[in-house]
Enzyme design. Sequence first.
Site, mmCIF file in Angstrom:
data_model
loop_
_atom_site.group_PDB
_atom_site.id
_atom_site.type_symbol
_atom_site.label_atom_id
_atom_site.label_comp_id
_atom_site.label_asym_id
_atom_site.label_seq_id
_atom_site.Cartn_x
_atom_site.Cartn_y
_atom_site.Cartn_z
ATOM 1 N N GLU A 1 0.929 -1.220 0.052
ATOM 2 C CA GLU A 1 -0.087 -0.082 -0.039
ATOM 3 C C GLU A 1 0.911 1.246 0.035
ATOM 4 O O GLU A 1 1.901 1.115 0.100
ATOM 5 C CB GLU A 1 -0.995 0.165 1.292
ATOM 6 C CG GLU A 1 -1.856 -1.233 0.996
ATOM 7 C CD GLU A 1 -2.990 -1.127 2.131
ATOM 8 O OE1 GLU A 1 -3.007 -0.401 3.161
ATOM 9 O OE2 GLU A 1 -3.937 -1.952 2.420
ATOM 10 N N HIS B 1 -8.633 9.924 3.005
ATOM 11 C CA HIS B 1 -8.198 8.963 2.203
ATOM 12 C C HIS B 1 -8.308 9.191 0.606
ATOM 13 O O HIS B 1 -9.555 9.809 0.219
ATOM 14 C CB HIS B 1 -9.103 7.721 2.344
ATOM 15 C CG HIS B 1 -8.501 6.286 1.897
ATOM 16 N ND1 HIS B 1 -8.541 6.034 0.677
ATOM 17 C CD2 HIS B 1 -8.046 5.375 2.474
ATOM 18 C CE1 HIS B 1 -7.971 4.839 0.386
ATOM 19 N NE2 HIS B 1 -7.731 4.261 1.456
ATOM 20 N N ARG C 1 -0.790 9.010 1.848
ATOM 21 C CA ARG C 1 -1.990 9.424 1.828
ATOM 22 C C ARG C 1 -2.221 10.970 1.625
ATOM 23 O O ARG C 1 -2.932 11.304 0.740
ATOM 24 C CB ARG C 1 -2.883 8.863 2.886
ATOM 25 C CG ARG C 1 -3.413 7.530 2.571
ATOM 26 C CD ARG C 1 -4.490 7.171 3.555
ATOM 27 N NE ARG C 1 -4.522 5.726 3.381
ATOM 28 C CZ ARG C 1 -4.841 4.849 4.336
ATOM 29 N NH1 ARG C 1 -5.335 5.150 5.385
ATOM 30 N NH2 ARG C 1 -4.939 3.611 4.200
ATOM 31 N N HIS D 1 -10.998 10.248 6.900
ATOM 32 C CA HIS D 1 -10.843 8.592 7.012
ATOM 33 C C HIS D 1 -10.322 8.396 8.412
ATOM 34 O O HIS D 1 -10.548 7.428 8.944
ATOM 35 C CB HIS D 1 -9.769 8.348 5.896
ATOM 36 C CG HIS D 1 -9.467 7.028 6.063
ATOM 37 N ND1 HIS D 1 -10.558 5.962 5.746
ATOM 38 C CD2 HIS D 1 -8.563 6.057 6.337
ATOM 39 C CE1 HIS D 1 -9.940 4.606 5.801
ATOM 40 N NE2 HIS D 1 -8.871 4.817 6.051
ATOM 41 N N ARG E 1 -1.041 9.138 9.593
ATOM 42 C CA ARG E 1 -0.488 7.641 9.823
ATOM 43 C C ARG E 1 -0.395 6.909 8.211
ATOM 44 O O ARG E 1 -0.885 7.119 7.201
ATOM 45 C CB ARG E 1 -1.883 7.124 10.076
ATOM 46 C CG ARG E 1 -1.955 5.957 10.125
ATOM 47 C CD ARG E 1 -3.129 5.130 10.883
ATOM 48 N NE ARG E 1 -4.537 5.286 10.326
ATOM 49 C CZ ARG E 1 -4.984 4.396 9.309
ATOM 50 N NH1 ARG E 1 -4.167 3.441 8.625
ATOM 51 N NH2 ARG E 1 -6.134 4.573 8.475
HETATM 52 C C1 SIN Z 1 -7.474 0.916 2.948
HETATM 53 O O1 SIN Z 1 -7.639 -0.055 2.572
HETATM 54 O O2 SIN Z 1 -7.026 1.618 2.115
HETATM 55 C C2 SIN Z 1 -7.510 1.575 4.194
HETATM 56 C C3 SIN Z 1 -6.697 0.880 5.330
HETATM 57 C C4 SIN Z 1 -6.207 2.007 6.232
HETATM 58 O O3 SIN Z 1 -7.101 3.019 6.581
HETATM 59 O O4 SIN Z 1 -4.939 1.911 6.534
#
Ligand code: SIN
Length: 530
Positions: free
Chosen positions: A117, A232, A272, A331, A366
């Site tokens: 991610e 997000h 993010r 988010h 975060r």
């Molecule tokens: C996501 O799956 O993009 C959200 C997971 C998160 O908030 O870390």
Amino acid sequence: MVDAELDLLVLGSGVAGLSAAVRAADTHKMRVGVLTKGELPQATTRWAQGGVAAVLGGDPDSTDLHLADTLKAGAGLCDAEAVRVLVDEGPARVNDLITLGAIFDRDSRGELELAREGGHTLARIVHAGGSATGAEVERALVEAVQLTAAALHEHAFALELIVEAGRCRGVTALFPDGTIQEVRARNVLVTTGGAGQLYAVTTNPLEATGDGIAMALRAGVAVADIEFIQFHPTALSVDSMPRPLLTEALRGHGALLRDTNGERFVDELQPRDVVSRAETWRMQELGTDHVFLDATGLEDFDQRFPNIAAELTRAGLDPAKDWLPVAPAAHYTCGGIVTDLQGASSLPGLWAAGEASCSGVHGANRLASNSLLEGMVFGPRAVEAIEAGVSGPEASGAMRTVLGMDPDRPDTVPAGVIGGRFVHLDPVEADPSLLPEDPAKARLVLQRELTDNAGVLRDAARLDAAAVVVAAALAAPRADTVADYELRNLATVGRAVVDAARRREESRGAHTRDDFPATDPAQAHRTVFV
Ligand code: SIN
């Protein structure tokens, strides 16, 4: 008063609270109560998609790399000691969950599947049900808690902390029969999550109204980093609330972001804050309210992301053919109740973990999939400290900012400690008639205001405007209903968000000021409400 005095009262029923409740009741045979305003499974945790970041694969990944990625995303405000605890203890806590019955996705050899991610240098995210990780974690924990807790209070709304002789001794709560009663406990753990419902566009469920943080603010318990509200970048841009999330793992698998002209405009695997900012700027430039996530190149979309595939079908979209309209949505509340490395708050007897807390692991932004991880690491740590007889906070983690400094001389910061600007929330002039009397309608006005004026992009004039509306919401007359109490909590947290954002005259992590676009090394401190 309901029940005899408990050893531990857990407020909230997400991963932090339930991991703590299971540890306390099962391992240490404490008398544990869980009090939550919905039903047990109805926590933000169950909406989490991507997974849990934890170093469970071998070389070339390492906890040092996970630590470095977390610190980088946190933009100078992470407490390195707290992050060290997070990354080192995380893998064991994931294994605890597996022992408890949580089923994570595995490859054909039976090894845990790892996804990548944004902000992670390597694939290290374990997941369940494709991208239904929160739901699986919540299921396993709810089942365990139902077997072990001494008292479960569902549909009970915690109102205020009971503080006696400088120690937290429980809470008052509104029960479903309309009575307000005390629930007494030797220790209270706040795991009530964040305040995503401050915003009109959010991935958070209706329950995310910052209740625990608001209670703490009213009781004078230290709260910090609250201006850092993470957006997000890929919430599906459809007319439903909360906005359906399109997990970051899609970009980890190769999905691309395109503007409405089809051009790429950002490295999709940045953290993010970077991606959400880039999207917002591009939407402003082009006068649009969305960009696109192009997942047409992903193979086996339906098998790998079944819950998202179902959501897209409901929205009339086919990820194999259609670019998916997305926009940033509130988010995650990066700040919260300041704790030490054991979860102790500045009020003896009061503990906090998960999104309601500021342990120092997230700093100004975060890292993806560190949230479930934080809950499962720091919830049980609080229990271990209670079991060991710890009665108050020590100068570790984010608490070093509070205990390690002289509030009258915040310029004298000990080496290795993130400094603090200590702030009191003074009474404000307000005109409650600015908002509708109906708390549900007033909430919508508050949400719109914060979205427009205290969202991804901020400046002094917009924050001043938001402050007026937040003050009006705080001054609104109230009845003894959950809707009224939630509005008061949102306004309390919203006031702290706006106040801290006005004071932070720089851009850092999830806080971007158009009028102060640069990061100012002199402001690498926490804003602490005391
Ligand atoms: C996501 O799956 O993009 C959200 C997971 C998160 O908030 O870390």
